[in-house]
Design an enzyme around this catalytic site. Sequence first.
Site, PDB file in Angstrom:
ATOM      1  N   ASP A   1       0.879  -1.156  -0.031  1.00 25.16           N
ATOM      2  CA  ASP A   1       0.014  -0.011   0.088  1.00 25.16           C
ATOM      3  C   ASP A   1       0.745   1.238  -0.140  1.00 25.16           C
ATOM      4  OD1 ASP A   1      -2.483   1.555  -0.037  1.00 25.16           O
ATOM      5  OD2 ASP A   1      -2.807   1.180   1.896  1.00 25.16           O
TER       6      ASP A   1
ATOM      7  N   HIS B   1       2.363   3.246  -9.075  1.00 20.91           N
ATOM      8  CA  HIS B   1       2.270   1.804  -9.235  1.00 20.91           C
ATOM      9  C   HIS B   1       3.555   1.409  -9.973  1.00 20.91           C
ATOM     10  CE1 HIS B   1      -1.606   2.313  -7.634  1.00 20.91           C
ATOM     11  NE2 HIS B   1      -2.207   3.035  -8.739  1.00 20.91           N
TER      12      HIS B   1
ATOM     13  N   LEU C   1      10.630 -20.679  -4.578  1.00 21.69           N
ATOM     14  CA  LEU C   1       9.790 -19.653  -3.943  1.00 21.69           C
ATOM     15  C   LEU C   1       8.558 -19.869  -4.573  1.00 21.69           C
ATOM     16  CD1 LEU C   1       9.012 -17.418  -1.964  1.00 21.69           C
ATOM     17  CD2 LEU C   1       9.844 -15.851  -3.747  1.00 21.69           C
TER      18      LEU C   1
HETATM   19  C1  IPE Z   1      -5.273  -2.798  -0.205  1.00 22.54           C
HETATM   20  O1  IPE Z   1      -5.135  -1.301  -0.352  1.00 22.54           O
HETATM   21  C2  IPE Z   1      -5.420  -3.365  -1.606  1.00 22.54           C
HETATM   22  C3  IPE Z   1      -4.198  -3.705  -2.295  1.00 22.54           C
HETATM   23  C4  IPE Z   1      -2.955  -3.208  -1.650  1.00 22.54           C
HETATM   24  C5  IPE Z   1      -3.970  -4.190  -3.453  1.00 22.54           C
HETATM   25  P1  IPE Z   1      -6.298  -0.332  -0.781  1.00 22.54           P
HETATM   26  O2  IPE Z   1      -5.447   0.920  -0.926  1.00 22.54           O
HETATM   27  O3  IPE Z   1      -7.112  -0.479  -1.997  1.00 22.54           O
HETATM   28  O4  IPE Z   1      -7.116  -0.319   0.610  1.00 22.54           O
HETATM   29  P2  IPE Z   1      -8.044   0.697   1.543  1.00 22.54           P
HETATM   30  O5  IPE Z   1      -8.661   1.268   0.438  1.00 22.54           O
HETATM   31  O6  IPE Z   1      -6.766   1.740   2.008  1.00 22.54           O
HETATM   32  O7  IPE Z   1      -8.655   0.231   2.472  1.00 22.54           O
HETATM   33  C1  IPE Z   2      -1.587   0.043  -3.496  1.00 23.82           C
HETATM   34  O1  IPE Z   2      -1.178   1.517  -3.486  1.00 23.82           O
HETATM   35  C2  IPE Z   2      -1.615  -0.426  -4.786  1.00 23.82           C
HETATM   36  C3  IPE Z   2      -2.934  -0.786  -5.025  1.00 23.82           C
HETATM   37  C4  IPE Z   2      -4.219  -0.843  -4.211  1.00 23.82           C
HETATM   38  C5  IPE Z   2      -3.113  -1.312  -6.610  1.00 23.82           C
HETATM   39  P1  IPE Z   2      -2.507   2.533  -3.332  1.00 23.82           P
HETATM   40  O2  IPE Z   2      -2.862   2.734  -4.756  1.00 23.82           O
HETATM   41  O3  IPE Z   2      -3.813   2.166  -2.762  1.00 23.82           O
HETATM   42  O4  IPE Z   2      -2.050   3.851  -2.795  1.00 23.82           O
HETATM   43  P2  IPE Z   2      -2.350   4.789  -1.769  1.00 23.82           P
HETATM   44  O5  IPE Z   2      -2.915   3.961  -0.615  1.00 23.82           O
HETATM   45  O6  IPE Z   2      -3.729   5.507  -2.504  1.00 23.82           O
HETATM   46  O7  IPE Z   2      -1.321   5.768  -1.437  1.00 23.82           O
HETATM   47 MG    MG Z   3      -4.187   2.470  -0.659  1.00 19.87          MG
END
Ligand code: IPE
Ligand code: IPE
Ligand code: MG
Length: 236
Positions: A16, A33, A127
Amino acid sequence: MSNTPSIPQHIAIIMDGNGRWAKQRGLPRAQGHRAGAESVREVIDACKELGVKYLTLYAFSSENWNRPAAEVSALMTLLQKFLQSKSSDLMRQNVRLQAIGQLDRLPNSTRRTLDKIIAETANNDGLTLILALSYGAREEITAAAKKIAQGVLEGRWTIDDIDAPLVSSQLDTAGIPDPDLLIRTSGEMRVSNFLLWQISYAEMVIVDRLWPEFRQGDLFDAVKEYQRRHRRFGGL
Ligand code: IPE
Ligand code: IPE
Ligand code: MG
């Protein structure tokens, strides 16, 4: 770190913070990303070095489909490129690729690339890398409940056959041991519909660092933190 019995057999990571990383730099979210892909390489290498057997990465949730179409499409393109660029490395590193989630919701081309690499790497025995794609634990558990109900209707099981191992065997993760260590980056203290059944007794480590900044050393630190924990599994 040596391969002692206290090395977690299975590490699961909620990757995240890509969007925040990009925002801090005045970049579009997709750049975050893209930068996160490098962290994936780092954790695969770190897990190989430690002798971790299973690494599950939460890459795209069921709920992430609700993001703006441009971001979803950027993520799907990135995923496909990542898979294509990684396939020879996975073979060289003896990594077996698997995927969990509602894979039929992925774009056809991404799905084809994914299936191809899963088939190519199926006999690797280093792995096991499990990508959670279009994954939601509630959806997974709901699907398992339906499969079990169908099995009872068709006489394969009776109601009394339904126990925790049977439920586990009907999840996408059937045959994969439960995660020992769950890491979430970017400081968020929540599970966001990830592996709800399987993380019942996982040790959780929340790391403040944003995913694109996560490096091998951060994984080693999380494992050290795990090794300081006293797992009790409800006993004394
Ligand atoms: C969880 O992250 C999903 C992934 C890392 C793929 P999100 O950014 O989507 O989750 P919330 O919205 O903070 O709960
Ligand atoms: C995690 O990063 C990747 C996915 C959920 C696909 P985010 O896109 O949720 O990044 P933040 O949480 O908005 O910083
Ligand atoms: Mg996120």
